[in-house]
Scaffold this motif. Structure first.
Motif, PDB file in Angstrom:
ATOM      1  N   GLU A 183     -58.016  35.106 102.396  1.00  0.00           N
ATOM      2  CA  GLU A 183     -57.994  33.663 102.627  1.00  0.00           C
ATOM      3  C   GLU A 183     -57.054  32.943 101.663  1.00  0.00           C
ATOM      4  O   GLU A 183     -56.484  31.905 101.995  1.00  0.00           O
ATOM      5  CB  GLU A 183     -59.407  33.096 102.484  1.00  0.00           C
ATOM      6  N   THR A 184     -56.909  33.494 100.467  1.00  0.00           N
ATOM      7  CA  THR A 184     -56.053  32.874  99.453  1.00  0.00           C
ATOM      8  C   THR A 184     -55.146  33.933  98.843  1.00  0.00           C
ATOM      9  O   THR A 184     -55.363  35.140  99.009  1.00  0.00           O
ATOM     10  CB  THR A 184     -56.881  32.225  98.332  1.00  0.00           C
ATOM     11  N   ILE A 185     -54.146  33.462  98.119  1.00  0.00           N
ATOM     12  CA  ILE A 185     -53.231  34.389  97.444  1.00  0.00           C
ATOM     13  C   ILE A 185     -53.980  35.209  96.397  1.00  0.00           C
ATOM     14  O   ILE A 185     -53.738  36.416  96.253  1.00  0.00           O
ATOM     15  CB  ILE A 185     -52.064  33.610  96.801  1.00  0.00           C
ATOM     16  N   ASP A 186     -54.898  34.576  95.695  1.00  0.00           N
ATOM     17  CA  ASP A 186     -55.697  35.301  94.698  1.00  0.00           C
ATOM     18  C   ASP A 186     -56.531  36.395  95.354  1.00  0.00           C
ATOM     19  O   ASP A 186     -56.675  37.497  94.790  1.00  0.00           O
ATOM     20  CB  ASP A 186     -56.609  34.335  93.937  1.00  0.00           C
ATOM     21  N   THR A 327     -59.402   5.823  99.073  1.00  0.00           N
ATOM     22  CA  THR A 327     -59.041   6.183 100.449  1.00  0.00           C
ATOM     23  C   THR A 327     -58.930   7.694 100.641  1.00  0.00           C
ATOM     24  O   THR A 327     -58.798   8.162 101.765  1.00  0.00           O
ATOM     25  CB  THR A 327     -57.689   5.537 100.836  1.00  0.00           C
ATOM     26  N   ILE A 328     -58.963   8.460  99.556  1.00  0.00           N
ATOM     27  CA  ILE A 328     -58.844   9.912  99.633  1.00  0.00           C
ATOM     28  C   ILE A 328     -60.203  10.559  99.419  1.00  0.00           C
ATOM     29  O   ILE A 328     -60.849  10.355  98.382  1.00  0.00           O
ATOM     30  CB  ILE A 328     -57.848  10.461  98.583  1.00  0.00           C
ATOM     31  N   SER A 329     -60.641  11.336 100.407  1.00  0.00           N
ATOM     32  CA  SER A 329     -61.911  12.055 100.316  1.00  0.00           C
ATOM     33  C   SER A 329     -61.662  13.552 100.460  1.00  0.00           C
ATOM     34  O   SER A 329     -60.747  13.971 101.162  1.00  0.00           O
ATOM     35  CB  SER A 329     -62.883  11.596 101.415  1.00  0.00           C
ATOM     36  N   THR A 330     -62.504  14.335  99.792  1.00  0.00           N
ATOM     37  CA  THR A 330     -62.392  15.789  99.871  1.00  0.00           C
ATOM     38  C   THR A 330     -63.691  16.361 100.422  1.00  0.00           C
ATOM     39  O   THR A 330     -64.787  15.969  99.997  1.00  0.00           O
ATOM     40  CB  THR A 330     -62.107  16.400  98.485  1.00  0.00           C
ATOM     41  N   TYR A 331     -63.561  17.273 101.365  1.00  0.00           N
ATOM     42  CA  TYR A 331     -64.708  17.876 102.033  1.00  0.00           C
ATOM     43  C   TYR A 331     -64.671  19.396 101.898  1.00  0.00           C
ATOM     44  O   TYR A 331     -63.601  20.002 101.848  1.00  0.00           O
ATOM     45  CB  TYR A 331     -64.729  17.515 103.521  1.00  0.00           C
ATOM     46  N   ARG A 332     -65.844  19.954 101.878  1.00  0.00           N
ATOM     47  CA  ARG A 332     -65.983  21.405 101.977  1.00  0.00           C
ATOM     48  C   ARG A 332     -66.545  21.714 103.353  1.00  0.00           C
ATOM     49  O   ARG A 332     -67.572  21.161 103.753  1.00  0.00           O
ATOM     50  CB  ARG A 332     -66.921  21.944 100.895  1.00  0.00           C
ATOM     51  N   VAL A 333     -65.860  22.576 104.085  1.00  0.00           N
ATOM     52  CA  VAL A 333     -66.292  22.930 105.440  1.00  0.00           C
ATOM     53  C   VAL A 333     -66.598  24.421 105.467  1.00  0.00           C
ATOM     54  O   VAL A 333     -65.738  25.243 105.145  1.00  0.00           O
ATOM     55  CB  VAL A 333     -65.212  22.598 106.487  1.00  0.00           C
ATOM     56  N   ALA A 334     -67.822  24.755 105.842  1.00  0.00           N
ATOM     57  CA  ALA A 334     -68.229  26.161 105.895  1.00  0.00           C
ATOM     58  C   ALA A 334     -69.150  26.374 107.085  1.00  0.00           C
ATOM     59  O   ALA A 334     -69.889  25.472 107.493  1.00  0.00           O
ATOM     60  CB  ALA A 334     -68.936  26.565 104.606  1.00  0.00           C
ATOM     61  N   LYS A 335     -69.111  27.554 107.639  1.00  0.00           N
ATOM     62  CA  LYS A 335     -69.976  27.898 108.760  1.00  0.00           C
ATOM     63  C   LYS A 335     -71.402  28.082 108.271  1.00  0.00           C
ATOM     64  O   LYS A 335     -71.635  28.537 107.151  1.00  0.00           O
ATOM     65  CB  LYS A 335     -69.482  29.186 109.426  1.00  0.00           C
ATOM     66  N   PHE A 336     -72.380  27.718 109.108  1.00  0.00           N
ATOM     67  CA  PHE A 336     -73.782  27.891 108.746  1.00  0.00           C
ATOM     68  C   PHE A 336     -74.036  29.333 108.330  1.00  0.00           C
ATOM     69  O   PHE A 336     -73.671  30.274 109.034  1.00  0.00           O
ATOM     70  CB  PHE A 336     -74.701  27.538 109.927  1.00  0.00           C
ATOM     71  N   GLY A 337     -74.655  29.518 107.169  1.00  0.00           N
ATOM     72  CA  GLY A 337     -74.985  30.857 106.703  1.00  0.00           C
ATOM     73  C   GLY A 337     -73.873  31.551 105.954  1.00  0.00           C
ATOM     74  O   GLY A 337     -74.040  32.691 105.509  1.00  0.00           O
ATOM     75  N   GLU A 338     -72.706  30.896 105.797  1.00  0.00           N
ATOM     76  CA  GLU A 338     -71.580  31.503 105.085  1.00  0.00           C
ATOM     77  C   GLU A 338     -71.063  30.542 104.015  1.00  0.00           C
ATOM     78  O   GLU A 338     -69.904  30.156 104.004  1.00  0.00           O
ATOM     79  CB  GLU A 338     -70.454  31.864 106.062  1.00  0.00           C
ATOM     80  N   LYS A 339     -71.923  30.182 103.098  1.00  0.00           N
ATOM     81  CA  LYS A 339     -71.567  29.192 102.083  1.00  0.00           C
ATOM     82  C   LYS A 339     -70.497  29.692 101.121  1.00  0.00           C
ATOM     83  O   LYS A 339     -69.753  28.906 100.539  1.00  0.00           O
ATOM     84  CB  LYS A 339     -72.816  28.788 101.302  1.00  0.00           C
ATOM     85  N   THR A 340     -70.400  30.996 100.953  1.00  0.00           N
ATOM     86  CA  THR A 340     -69.412  31.534 100.019  1.00  0.00           C
ATOM     87  C   THR A 340     -68.005  31.533 100.622  1.00  0.00           C
ATOM     88  O   THR A 340     -67.025  31.679  99.896  1.00  0.00           O
ATOM     89  CB  THR A 340     -69.780  32.980  99.627  1.00  0.00           C
ATOM     90  N   LYS A 341     -67.901  31.393 101.916  1.00  0.00           N
ATOM     91  CA  LYS A 341     -66.610  31.402 102.588  1.00  0.00           C
ATOM     92  C   LYS A 341     -66.368  30.018 103.191  1.00  0.00           C
ATOM     93  O   LYS A 341     -66.818  29.716 104.297  1.00  0.00           O
ATOM     94  CB  LYS A 341     -66.595  32.469 103.691  1.00  0.00           C
ATOM     95  N   SER A 342     -65.664  29.178 102.444  1.00  0.00           N
ATOM     96  CA  SER A 342     -65.464  27.803 102.884  1.00  0.00           C
ATOM     97  C   SER A 342     -64.006  27.400 102.762  1.00  0.00           C
ATOM     98  O   SER A 342     -63.192  28.097 102.153  1.00  0.00           O
ATOM     99  CB  SER A 342     -66.327  26.855 102.037  1.00  0.00           C
ATOM    100  N   HIS A 343     -63.686  26.237 103.391  1.00  0.00           N
ATOM    101  CA  HIS A 343     -62.340  25.686 103.324  1.00  0.00           C
ATOM    102  C   HIS A 343     -62.420  24.250 102.833  1.00  0.00           C
ATOM    103  O   HIS A 343     -63.414  23.543 103.059  1.00  0.00           O
ATOM    104  CB  HIS A 343     -61.669  25.746 104.689  1.00  0.00           C
ATOM    105  N   THR A 344     -61.365  23.831 102.161  1.00  0.00           N
ATOM    106  CA  THR A 344     -61.316  22.489 101.591  1.00  0.00           C
ATOM    107  C   THR A 344     -60.378  21.613 102.411  1.00  0.00           C
ATOM    108  O   THR A 344     -59.235  21.997 102.689  1.00  0.00           O
ATOM    109  CB  THR A 344     -60.821  22.538 100.135  1.00  0.00           C
ATOM    110  N   VAL A 345     -60.881  20.445 102.794  1.00  0.00           N
ATOM    111  CA  VAL A 345     -60.106  19.493 103.594  1.00  0.00           C
ATOM    112  C   VAL A 345     -59.984  18.179 102.833  1.00  0.00           C
ATOM    113  O   VAL A 345     -60.988  17.629 102.381  1.00  0.00           O
ATOM    114  CB  VAL A 345     -60.763  19.231 104.962  1.00  0.00           C
ATOM    115  N   THR A 346     -58.752  17.716 102.688  1.00  0.00           N
ATOM    116  CA  THR A 346     -58.494  16.418 102.059  1.00  0.00           C
ATOM    117  C   THR A 346     -58.160  15.410 103.155  1.00  0.00           C
ATOM    118  O   THR A 346     -57.291  15.671 103.996  1.00  0.00           O
ATOM    119  CB  THR A 346     -57.320  16.515 101.068  1.00  0.00           C
TER     120      THR A 346
END
Length: 548
Positions: A183-186, A327-346
């Motif tokens: 999911e990421t370079i790291d 005016t800038i908000s940040t969200y974490r979006v993750a599927k139910f039951g997969e809290k460790t695998k999430s994406h960040t939306v600005t």
């Protein structure tokens, strides 16, 4: 990695060249060029038809160079430039025969192709991993993002590490997972290191070479660039998708032209069918969202299905606000039951703009489920215009792109012929498509075409013609000669009559095509009526059975 190879075209090369000369004589917008050898034998050949040149301004943002047929198992050193149209189908941007593989050959190929495409650089290009191609792209297309085919890298890795694949059957699965699911370079860096240590291959030269080139083939490094990947052609990982089923190991140079024409004709018919399905078959909506209804009216049918998949997934991917700075908000979006695998939306509320860490929109041009989940949370009911890429819409090919960008084109007659041809052809296609929808419209369109043909013939008979010659190769030097200046000539009565006959023939061909489209539509209507009749009989039989 490839080495220098020579493929003899023999007499078949001259057959191909004769075919290209005939095609150009029939249509000056058909482009071809030859890079001759020093011994004056037929060398590298490139060609592209008028339709491909017309499609390029619409779909040439991401290009694929397929060189799979250069390998020793194939008899023809065939190469093609392709991309994807608004239905996610492969679209052709040119073909070549490269019997003399070298750095200079590929530099010539890219320069010639770019010249045929009016000097318009693509945003991205995907090729096999090859040092000659790599140098040529860097030299000719310095502004284009160059990606190596992941499928090609997997294929080469399987060849280079065959002993490892045989002794450790799990290695391939883990290797693919490392490349495709990071999911990421790291994530990739840590997974790669773990893979090398687990199989004791830290010093493997091939893997070290691939790691050094990771920014040109590992997806996580390339997601900030548009490559048009929408997973529509899933299961067709290899590059040679356009000619898949038409070119194989037994295809000879003598059969090449025939198979080339079959592939072009087939994909043209498939595009027409996809256009028809998009216009006449409304997709089933799965949510009450006005955004889904809007997308169904904007996108082609295939692309809408991809968008719909992302929209439906928002139901299982809630957005949670983790930061709010005006005016800038940040969200974490993750599927139910997969809290460790999430994406960040600005999200920028003043501009209705959002960016996601998955970068799906940047990579494919389709908005992701994570941004759509934030839109739901912020009550954004319709798709903002900046998230509707025109190249994926029903109207992708509407609008005279050649006229809009005419000032950017070189002022040569070859370009002016192409511009005129493409604009006229686009208008003619509208008549054909609309004229096939009903008998009444068909007759109106046919009368209009015939009347236009008479006017063109009359004007043509009164005026002088122009000589349009092909861009050909300088014999023995491999340099292009652009013999493309408009040269007035006096046409004889015979030549004028020949031109009138040619235009008449073209009108007859258009007439025949309209008849075919009309027949196809009538056949569909007949099938519908037959199905309705059969259904009616079944209903009556069912009612009789119930009464009994």
């Amino acid at each position: 990695m490839s080495s220098v190879r020579q493929h003899a075209l023999g007499g078949g090369g001259h057959n191909v060249l004769d075919y290209l000369k005939r095609m150009h004589a029939d249509n000056p917008a058909f482009f071809y060029a030859v890079q001759d050898d020093n011994d004056h034998s037929v060398g590298n050949i490139f060609w592209v038809d008028a339709t491909s040149r017309m499609n390029y301004p619409y779909f040439g943002d991401s290009v694929i160079l397929d060189t799979a047929y250069r390998t020793n198992r194939y008899r023809v050193p065939f190469t093609s430039f392709t991309g994807f149209n608004h239905h996610g189908q492969p679209v052709l941007f040119g073909c070549a025969l490269i019997p003399n593989e070298s750095e200079s050959s590929f530099v010539w190929l890219f320069r010639t192709w770019l010249q045929a495409m009016s000097g318009c650089h693509p945003v991205s290009i995907t090729t096999d991993f090859d040092p000659f191609i790599q140098v040529a792209v860097a030299q000719v297309l310095p502004r284009t993002r160059h990606r190596f085919s992941t499928w090609g890298v997997f294929r080469e890795t399987r060849n280079k590490l065959s002993h490892l694949f045989q002794s450790h059957p799990t290695f391939e699965t883990e290797f693919r997972k490392c490349v495709n699911e990071s999911e990421t370079i790291d994530d990739f860096e840590s997974y790669w290191q773990l893979l090398l240590e687990r199989y004791y291959i830290m010093d493997n030269e091939w893997l070290q070479l691939m790691y050094n080139a990771r920014q040109q083939w590992v997806p996580v490094y390339l997601r900030d660039t548009f490559f048009g990947d929408v997973s529509i052609t899933e299961g067709n990982e290899c590059l040679n998708f356009f000619f898949d089923g038409y070119m194989n190991a037994s295809t000879t140079i003598q059969l090449l032209v025939k198979q080339y024409e079959k592939a072009v004709s087939t994909w043209h018919e498939r595009e027409l069918k996809a256009d028809y399905d998009t216009i006449n078959c409304s997709p089933v909506l799965k949510t009450p969202s006005p955004m889904e209804k809007q997308a169904a009216s904007l996108y082609t049918r295939k692309i809408f299905m991809k968008f719909q998949e992302e929209l439906v997934e928002t139901l299982a991917n809630p957005a949670t606000k983790i930061d709010d700075s005006g005016t800038i908000s940040t969200y974490r979006v993750a599927k139910f039951g997969e809290k460790t695998k999430s994406h960040t939306v600005t999200f920028n509320s003043s501009e209705i703009k959002a960016s996601c860490s998955c970068q799906m929109f940047e990579y494919s041009g389709i908005i992701c489920r994570h941004v759509l989940a934030v839109f739901r949370a912020k009550n954004v009911l319709t798709l903002p215009s900046q998230y509707v890429l025109k190249r994926w819409t029903r109207n992708a090919k509407i609008g005279a792109l050649f006229i809009e960008h005419a000032s950017e084109f070189p002022r040569s007659s070859q370009e002016s012929v192409t511009i005129r041809y493409n604009n006229l052809r686009q208008e003619a296609i509208k008549y054909v498509e609309e004229g096939a929808k009903s008998i009444k419209i068909y007759h109106i369109a046919m009368n209009a075409l015939q009347e236009a043909g008479k006017k063109v013939s009359a004007v043509k008979g009164q005026s002088n013609g122009t000589a349009e010659t092909a861009i050909i190769a300088s014999e023995g030097r491999g340099e292009l000669l652009a013999a493309d200046e408009d040269v007035p000539i006096h046409q004889s009565a015979v030549e004028k009559q020949k031109k009138i006959q040619q235009l008449t023939t073209e009108l007859e061909i258009t007439n025949q095509r309209c008849e075919v489209y009309r027949a196809n539509l009538l056949a569909v209507l007949r099938d519908m009526e037959e199905q309705k009749l059969k259904l009616s009989v079944k209903v009556q039989n069912a009612r009789l059975s119930l009464k009994e």
